[in-house]
Design a protein around this motif. Structure first.
Motif, PDB file in Angstrom:
ATOM      1  N   CYS A 205      27.671  40.023  65.527  1.00  0.00           N
ATOM      2  CA  CYS A 205      27.632  38.563  65.545  1.00  0.00           C
ATOM      3  C   CYS A 205      26.870  38.174  64.295  1.00  0.00           C
ATOM      4  O   CYS A 205      25.641  38.067  64.307  1.00  0.00           O
ATOM      5  CB  CYS A 205      26.917  38.054  66.789  1.00  0.00           C
ATOM      6  SG  CYS A 205      26.677  36.275  66.766  1.00  0.00           S
ATOM      7  N   PRO A 206      27.578  38.014  63.189  1.00  0.00           N
ATOM      8  CA  PRO A 206      26.877  37.762  61.935  1.00  0.00           C
ATOM      9  C   PRO A 206      26.108  36.447  61.947  1.00  0.00           C
ATOM     10  O   PRO A 206      25.077  36.324  61.289  1.00  0.00           O
ATOM     11  CB  PRO A 206      27.998  37.743  60.882  1.00  0.00           C
ATOM     12  CG  PRO A 206      29.270  37.570  61.635  1.00  0.00           C
ATOM     13  CD  PRO A 206      29.043  38.056  63.027  1.00  0.00           C
ATOM     14  N   VAL A 207      26.586  35.482  62.721  1.00  0.00           N
ATOM     15  CA  VAL A 207      25.972  34.163  62.688  1.00  0.00           C
ATOM     16  C   VAL A 207      24.641  34.134  63.440  1.00  0.00           C
ATOM     17  O   VAL A 207      23.621  33.718  62.904  1.00  0.00           O
ATOM     18  CB  VAL A 207      26.954  33.104  63.248  1.00  0.00           C
ATOM     19  CG1 VAL A 207      26.279  31.740  63.338  1.00  0.00           C
ATOM     20  CG2 VAL A 207      28.182  33.024  62.352  1.00  0.00           C
ATOM     21  N   GLN A 208      24.643  34.608  64.671  1.00  0.00           N
ATOM     22  CA  GLN A 208      23.406  34.522  65.456  1.00  0.00           C
ATOM     23  C   GLN A 208      22.539  35.775  65.328  1.00  0.00           C
ATOM     24  O   GLN A 208      21.331  35.691  65.192  1.00  0.00           O
ATOM     25  CB  GLN A 208      23.741  34.265  66.936  1.00  0.00           C
ATOM     26  CG  GLN A 208      24.516  32.988  67.186  1.00  0.00           C
ATOM     27  CD  GLN A 208      23.790  31.730  66.720  1.00  0.00           C
ATOM     28  OE1 GLN A 208      22.631  31.769  66.313  1.00  0.00           O
ATOM     29  NE2 GLN A 208      24.494  30.611  66.740  1.00  0.00           N
ATOM     30  N   PHE A 209      23.156  36.946  65.396  1.00  0.00           N
ATOM     31  CA  PHE A 209      22.364  38.175  65.330  1.00  0.00           C
ATOM     32  C   PHE A 209      22.026  38.510  63.881  1.00  0.00           C
ATOM     33  O   PHE A 209      20.863  38.705  63.525  1.00  0.00           O
ATOM     34  CB  PHE A 209      23.117  39.326  65.997  1.00  0.00           C
ATOM     35  CG  PHE A 209      22.264  40.537  66.254  1.00  0.00           C
ATOM     36  CD1 PHE A 209      21.686  40.749  67.506  1.00  0.00           C
ATOM     37  CD2 PHE A 209      22.024  41.471  65.256  1.00  0.00           C
ATOM     38  CE1 PHE A 209      20.889  41.859  67.742  1.00  0.00           C
ATOM     39  CE2 PHE A 209      21.224  42.582  65.488  1.00  0.00           C
ATOM     40  CZ  PHE A 209      20.654  42.780  66.741  1.00  0.00           C
TER      41      PHE A 209
END
Lengths: 272, 181, 382
Positions: A205-209
């Protein structure tokens, strides 16, 4: 010449735009599932895809052109249990995230494994609550700073394959989105397996993690999956400190146990 | 004719079953109307248990027993708790082995039946005390016919124990006959 | 003797009659979790369902039980669960899901002393408004209140028929009293039992070609395994099952149509039992409380006092027009409920001041109203 994606036939007409963020691992998981169905030459109309709430629940819903049951948060396995028990001919696959399946839905997860009901459960594990904006989850590594662990995660993450195995699952595997081919093979095995099968897919999850924890963008995350993965076959030869920070991938178990629907059918026969 | 019966004792004595047997006898075999209700303590064994039956020739509206015509007390506790509800000139049947302290002045008919004593001594099974009580109750009051009672007992008790239970009913009936004479 | 078809006269607990009603109605899937005073229903279903080719599932909790029956219903199977208040509280999220996804199923609530764990073996009518509004959001619901063992059988069948016809969960609001009480139940021949079947799509079509949901006259249900390629979601969706969660118009459309599907057919759904004649005073009751009302009316008749009775068999949708009509015919309405006043607020609203409304709970909550207590109250108000 018009180039057509070989799996487009499994996508619901008119639903081509994805709800996933750029770089999300969900697309790889979706393709692995559909490729498995295709390679097995199974009719997708014999499947029911069941999902819960969260980004991963949108892997099948509404995109798979099949019967799809998009349920409440945490309960897809329980819904799937009802579907399978009342029509054992259907192939029932649950696709959802780690928060959905093992935090709010953890009880259904272990009990379905205990019952050994013929379900294939695929868990997209991104280690965080993505849809709600990056809060700590049951799979978030210790120490990590998230939106709700601003001083670091004090808890320990679940080891899902070993949880499933201990609870009674007959087929358990873990892959990452880097291992798309192995994942497809595992899904094929799981679909054909009679009983409760579980596959964990470590997914970026590049956006949140990635952004919050400094794990980087999708490419970096996947490169790290490649670098840090260790086959379960080699684990025994490694020392504990050599396994630190590693992702153990492969098949954790593949065993035969009586399956619930078949046992129910036998019971009906027996009592006449 | 409407009769209200309360059977009370402790859990494990077959108090609830006794009520069910009476109700079933009335409805299925005598073709009367009947309602059976029950209450018991939270524990499965040993707590207070109560079974109530209303039997009538007509439709029964109110299903609860408030002031019974007949009280069967299978324990001292049950007697102490429920004797005040008994209708004036009602019938009180007690297990003489288990109920020793009786009210000093009363205006009901009192019957002391050694049901649990007979159950142990003659049947070697204390559990049939409730059947002895039912046999006695029915011969004394005819709330249901003896035939209906026996049919209902046969249908309600565990398989293989029918004859023993019927014998216990018969034994109770005999005590009842003596009393009536 | 075949166990499969049960007919004739029985002396049965209400819970057992409910299970037999379900079997007679064609229910072939039950999922549940043990809870007093509804456990007998689960036990009976566990025994009976395999005999008739059905499936009993004991789930890990009530959340799972409700989820499982919804899943089963989507395979075209008639499905039911039975529980009591604490279980209903856990089921409510998925009951809302069943409403939103228009999934036929029957939910039996054998009410007990509450709030919280309360008193498991004691009777109560405490969950009447919970059935109406317990799940989040805006919706209509159907709930029936049985008052005898016979009605536990009959109304369970009716509940299935309404659920199948209107594609919605239907509550059977029993209580510990009726669940555990034994009385006679006459089970008719199978041929005499009316079974309503759900409407299915006319042929194999794919989504976007037909309305699979949100139709005020009830859309056909694209059950699983038939190539309908259904998309079932609890998220806001359109009539074709397409999710649309960022649009107020879509929310407005879904909520209004889901509600209209029930409210438009109120006349067909609602059933009341009214005996008014020339009385100025009427007793309104439902469920077990009705039994006390009947006894009290008999006693009053002996004193030459004629009071009417109006019983709600359908609690929800609320029989508003029926109560409105009633209020024009009588002067005083005594509402009897085994709680501190739940349906009475709806009655007052429907009466619109046309008659005086008096609320009468039992002297001791949970107990059945004593008939002489009702008689005294009637004598006091006439």
């Amino acid at each position: 010449m018009k180039i057509v994606h070989p799996l487009i036939k499994y996508v619901r007409p008119g639903f081509l735009s994805t709800t996933n963020c750029a770089g999300c691992g969900n697309g790889i998981i979706a393709q692995s599932i559909l490729r498995a169905v295709d390679e097995l030459e199974m009719d997708i109309d014999d499947f029911v895809f069941v999902s819960g709430i969260g980004c991963a629940a949108w892997i099948p819903s509404p995109f798979f052109n099949a019967d799809v049951l998009h349920t409440t948060h945490g309960r897809p396995i329980a819904f799937a249990t009802g579907v399978k028990l009342s029509n054992p001919k259907l192939r029932v696959m649950v696709v959802s995230g780690d928060g959905d399946l093992v935090a709010i839905g953890g009880n259904h997860f272990i009990h379905a494994a205990r019952r050994n009901i013929d379900l294939t459960v695929i868990c997209a594990n991104n280690g965080i609550y993505g849809m709600t904006g990056g809060q700590v989850g049951p799979t978030t590594p210790s120490g990590l700073k998230t939106a709700t662990t601003p001083y670091g995660n004090l808890e320990r993450p679940f080891d899902l394959p070993n949880l499933a195995k201990a609870a009674g699952a007959v087929y358990v595997a873990r892959w990452t989105t880097y291992h798309a081919r192995q994942l497809t093979k595992s899904i094929k095995r799981a679909v054909q397996k009679k009983g409760f099968s579980f596959i964990e897919v470590i997914s970026q999850c590049p956006v949140q993690f990635g952004r919050r924890t400094g794990a980087g963008n999708a490419v970096t995350m996947m490169q790290n999956y490649k670098k840090n993965s260790v086959s379960i076959k080699k684990v025994d030869k490694l020392k504990e400190n050599e396994l630190k920070g590693k992702i153990i991938v492969g098949e954790f178990i593949d065993r035969e146990e009586p399956e619930l629907c078949e046992e129910i059918a036998k019971m009906r026969e027996r009592i006449g | 004719m409407k009769k209200e019966i309360r059977i009370a004792g402790f859990g494990g004595q077959g108090v609830v079953l006794s009520g069910v047997i009476l109700g079933k006898a009335a409805v299925l075999y005598d073709r009367k109307r009947a309602i059976q209700t029950q209450s018991y303590g939270a524990e499965a064994r040993g707590g207070g248990a109560r079974s109530e039956i209303v039997i009538s020739d007509e439709d029964i509206d109110y299903p609860k027993v408030i002031n019974p015509d007949i009280l069967v007390a299978m324990s001292q506790q049950a007697l102490d708790k429920y004797v005040k509800d008994l209708k004036p000139k009602g019938i009180l049947i007690v297990d003489s082995e288990l109920v020793k302290d009786l009210p000093e002045d009363y205006i009901f008919s009192l019957y002391r039946v050694p049901a649990s004593q007979i159950a142990s001594n003659e049947f070697g099974r204390i559990i049939v005390a409730n059947m002895i009580m039912l046999g006695f109750l029915v011969s004394l009051t005819e709330v249901v016919s003896l035939k209906a009672l026996k049919n209902s007992v046969r249908e309600s008790v565990p398989k293989g124990t029918e004859e023993m239970n019927i014998k216990a009913v018969e034994r109770g009936r005999k005590i009842g006959e003596v009393v009536i004479k | 003797m075949s166990n499969k078809v049960l007919t004739g006269l029985h002396f049965m607990q209400g819970d057992i009659a409910c299970a037999e009603g379900a079997i007679a109605a064609g229910c072939r899937f039950f999922a549940g979790y043990p809870i007093t005073p509804a456990t007998e229903i689960a036990e009976r279903m566990a025994k009976r369902l395999p005999e008739v080719g059905g499936t009993y599932a004991q789930m890990e909790d009530e959340l799972g039980s409700m989820a499982a029956i919804i899943g089963a219903s989507w395979t075209g199977t008639r499905a039911m669960t039975a529980t009591s208040g604490p279980g209903i509280s856990l089921m409510l999220e998925n009951i809302g899901y069943a409403i939103a996804t228009e999934t036929p199923c029957v939910v039996v609530n054998v009410q007990r002393g509450a709030p919280s764990t309360g008193s498991a073996t004691l009777s109560f009518q405490g969950d009447i408004l919970q059935a109406r509004r317990g799940s989040h959001g805006e919706y209509e619901t159907i709930a029936l209140a049985p008052s005898s063992s016979q009605e536990m059988f009959d109304l369970t069948i009716k509940a299935f028929n309404l659920a199948e016809k209107f594609r919605t969960p239907v509550f059977l609001l029993a209580d510990a009293f009726i669940g555990h009480m034994r009385e006679e139940v006459l089970i008719p021949d199978k041929s005499k039992i009316n079974i309503v079947k759900r409407k299915l799509p006319p042929c194999k079509m794919s989504l976007n070609e037909y309305k699979s949901s949100l139709d005020e006259n009830v859309a056909p249900m694209p059950i699983f395994g038939h190539g309908f390629k259904s998309h079932v979601t609890g998220s806001t969706h359109n009539s074709y099952g397409k999710r649309d969660v960022t649009n107020y118009e879509a929310l407005d459309y879904e909520v209004k149509l889901l509600s209209k599907k029930i409210s438009k057919h109120k006349r067909e759904i609602i059933s009341v039992d009214s005996e008014i004649k020339d009385s100025n005073v009427v007793l309104i009751s439902y469920g077990t409380t009705y039994r006390a009302v009947r006894e009290a009316r008999k006693m009053l008749k002996r004193d030459n006092i004629n009071v009417g009775s109006f019983r709600l068999i359908t609690l929800w949708p609320f029989p508003e027009e029926e109560i409105e009509d009633l209020a024009k015919k009588v002067k005083k309405i005594i509402v009897l409920e085994n709680n501190l006043g739940q349906i009475v607020t709806y009655i007052k609203a429907a009466v619109k001041g046309e008659a005086e409304v008096i609320f009468l709970p039992p002297q001791v909550l949970g107990t059945l109203h004593k008939p002489d207590y009702i008689v005294d109250k009637v004598k006091e108000v006439i």
